[in-house]
Scaffold this motif. Structure first.
Motif, mmCIF file in Angstrom:
data_model
loop_
_atom_site.group_PDB
_atom_site.id
_atom_site.type_symbol
_atom_site.label_atom_id
_atom_site.label_comp_id
_atom_site.label_asym_id
_atom_site.label_seq_id
_atom_site.Cartn_x
_atom_site.Cartn_y
_atom_site.Cartn_z
ATOM 1 N N ILE A 12 7.626 13.891 2.461
ATOM 2 C CA ILE A 12 8.260 12.943 3.374
ATOM 3 C C ILE A 12 8.747 11.718 2.617
ATOM 4 N N SER A 13 7.984 11.289 1.610
ATOM 5 C CA SER A 13 8.358 10.098 0.834
ATOM 6 C C SER A 13 9.604 10.317 -0.021
ATOM 7 N N ARG A 14 10.005 11.572 -0.201
ATOM 8 C CA ARG A 14 11.243 11.842 -0.940
ATOM 9 C C ARG A 14 12.485 11.469 -0.143
ATOM 10 N N VAL A 15 12.355 11.459 1.185
ATOM 11 C CA VAL A 15 13.502 11.078 2.018
ATOM 12 C C VAL A 15 13.296 9.716 2.675
ATOM 13 N N TYR A 16 12.031 9.359 2.918
ATOM 14 C CA TYR A 16 11.738 8.038 3.470
ATOM 15 C C TYR A 16 11.262 7.178 2.311
ATOM 16 N N ILE A 17 12.193 6.444 1.727
ATOM 17 C CA ILE A 17 11.978 5.820 0.423
ATOM 18 C C ILE A 17 11.287 4.470 0.545
ATOM 19 N N GLY A 18 10.298 4.229 -0.334
ATOM 20 C CA GLY A 18 9.807 2.880 -0.579
ATOM 21 C C GLY A 18 8.672 2.378 0.284
ATOM 22 N N ASN A 19 8.151 3.184 1.214
ATOM 23 C CA ASN A 19 7.062 2.676 2.051
ATOM 24 C C ASN A 19 6.070 3.801 2.359
ATOM 25 N N GLU A 20 5.346 4.211 1.341
ATOM 26 C CA GLU A 20 4.390 5.309 1.507
ATOM 27 C C GLU A 20 3.267 4.945 2.464
ATOM 28 N N VAL A 21 2.932 3.650 2.558
ATOM 29 C CA VAL A 21 1.860 3.216 3.457
ATOM 30 C C VAL A 21 2.199 3.585 4.898
ATOM 31 N N VAL A 22 3.450 3.371 5.295
ATOM 32 C CA VAL A 22 3.879 3.708 6.658
ATOM 33 C C VAL A 22 3.810 5.217 6.873
ATOM 34 N N VAL A 23 4.186 5.984 5.860
ATOM 35 C CA VAL A 23 4.109 7.450 5.956
ATOM 36 C C VAL A 23 2.664 7.882 6.186
#
Length: 324
Positions: free
Chosen positions: A18-29
């Protein structure tokens, strides 16, 4: 039941995908995934264009779940969400036409643009995971959770969410703008590499529905939380509720929400037991939106977030809380 190690490794891969497409906020993921693990609804309260819709679609794809998006508007009716029964004259009976709520991941976009009557159509589904259509009750297939969005600075043509509905959101998250220049550039570079606006088109499921339900069962049955930590959560809530600036504090449902998401976070960290840090990590997200600040203090800028943070500081952390 799935083993802790296997679940942990799979969840790490889910976060990575998911972090590959939703960049820069792994905490939210990770926080959204923790909520999903306990069938928890998430309210994103933030500005437009921050990727909230992209995040919801990516979750549906990677988890192998059905995903539906509903754009909330002032003329949206409850039947537009739930569905309705239609008379079929050739069959001599009514046929149920299911609405978009019969899904696994429901994105309620700009939820505060619909009137209270329409918003109320979600209440039963969000809490009891079932819907009632013309007197008949239908159970929603597991997993089911709502990801809702609303713009905090736009008030024209909107309807404030009632406290009863806010209380049904496990977490309220604020994404925020990219933290650094590097993150901003990474988003632009990612868009160039995708060669399209929607990168989820090419995303493949990492797991299927049954596997994710198994992970939910593991959180429910395989993660231990000590009684000392239960007392810690209860004391935290009571301290927030007792604050003189609070008109209405977190309900017992808020304590249950914090306990559930703390257990989910333990699994995300690869543990079969909950630590105080699991509770602290989600306290503001799980409790702040359940607090109604007295008008005179709200006018001074006092927020639920501030009250929860102060309650965290004054609530003693149990010294021995963890493994059985």
């Amino acid at each position: 039941m799935m083993e802790i190690k296997e679940a942990f490794e799979t969840l790490e891969e889910i976060v990575d995908r998911i972090s590959r497409v939703y960049i820069g906020n792994e905490v939210v993921v990770r926080k959204t995934l923790a909520a999903a693990l306990v069938n928890g609804n998430v309210l994103f309260e933030d500005y437009p264009g921050l990727g909230k819709t992209l995040l919801a679609k990516a979750f549906g794809k990677v988890l192998g779940l059905k995903y539906t998006r509903v754009q909330f508007t002032p003329d949206l009716l409850p039947a537009d969400i739930l569905g309705t029964k239609v008379w079929r004259q050739n069959l001599g009976t009514f046929e149920l036409i299911k609405g978009p709520i019969f899904t696994h991941v429901l994105l309620a976009d700009e939820i505060n643009r619909a009137p209270p009557k329409t918003q109320s159509a979600l209440l039963e589904a969000m809490e009891e995971k079932q819907v009632t259509i013309e007197g008949e009750t239908f159970t929603l297939e597991r997993p089911f959770f709502v990801i809702a969005t609303q713009n905090p600075i736009e008030f024209e043509g909107t309807y404030p969410l009632p406290e009863a509905q806010l209380d049904r959101f496990l977490l309220r998250l604020r994404v925020g703008y990219p933290k650094s220049l590097e993150d901003e550039v990474a988003i632009l570079e990612a868009r160039l590499s995708w060669r399209r606006d929607d990168p989820t088109v090419d995303m493949e499921a990492l797991i299927d529905r049954e596997t994710f339900v198994g992970m939910q069962d593991l959180v429910e049955e395989g993660i231990f939380i000590s009684r000392d930590l239960l007392k810690y959560i209860a004391e935290l809530i009571r301290n927030a509720r007792a604050d003189e600036r609070v008109e209405a504090g977190p309900s017992p449902r808020g304590g249950i929400a914090l306990m559930k998401v703390a257990k989910a976070n333990a699994l995300l960290e690869g543990r079969d037991f909950v630590l105080p840090d699991d509770v602290k990590a989600y306290a503001v997200d799980a409790l702040a939106h359940r607090i109604v600040v007295k008008p005179e203090y709200a006018f001074e800028g006092i927020s639920g977030e501030e009250i929860v943070r102060e309650a965290l500081e004054k609530t003693p952390v149990p010294k021995e809380a963890g493994e059985k």
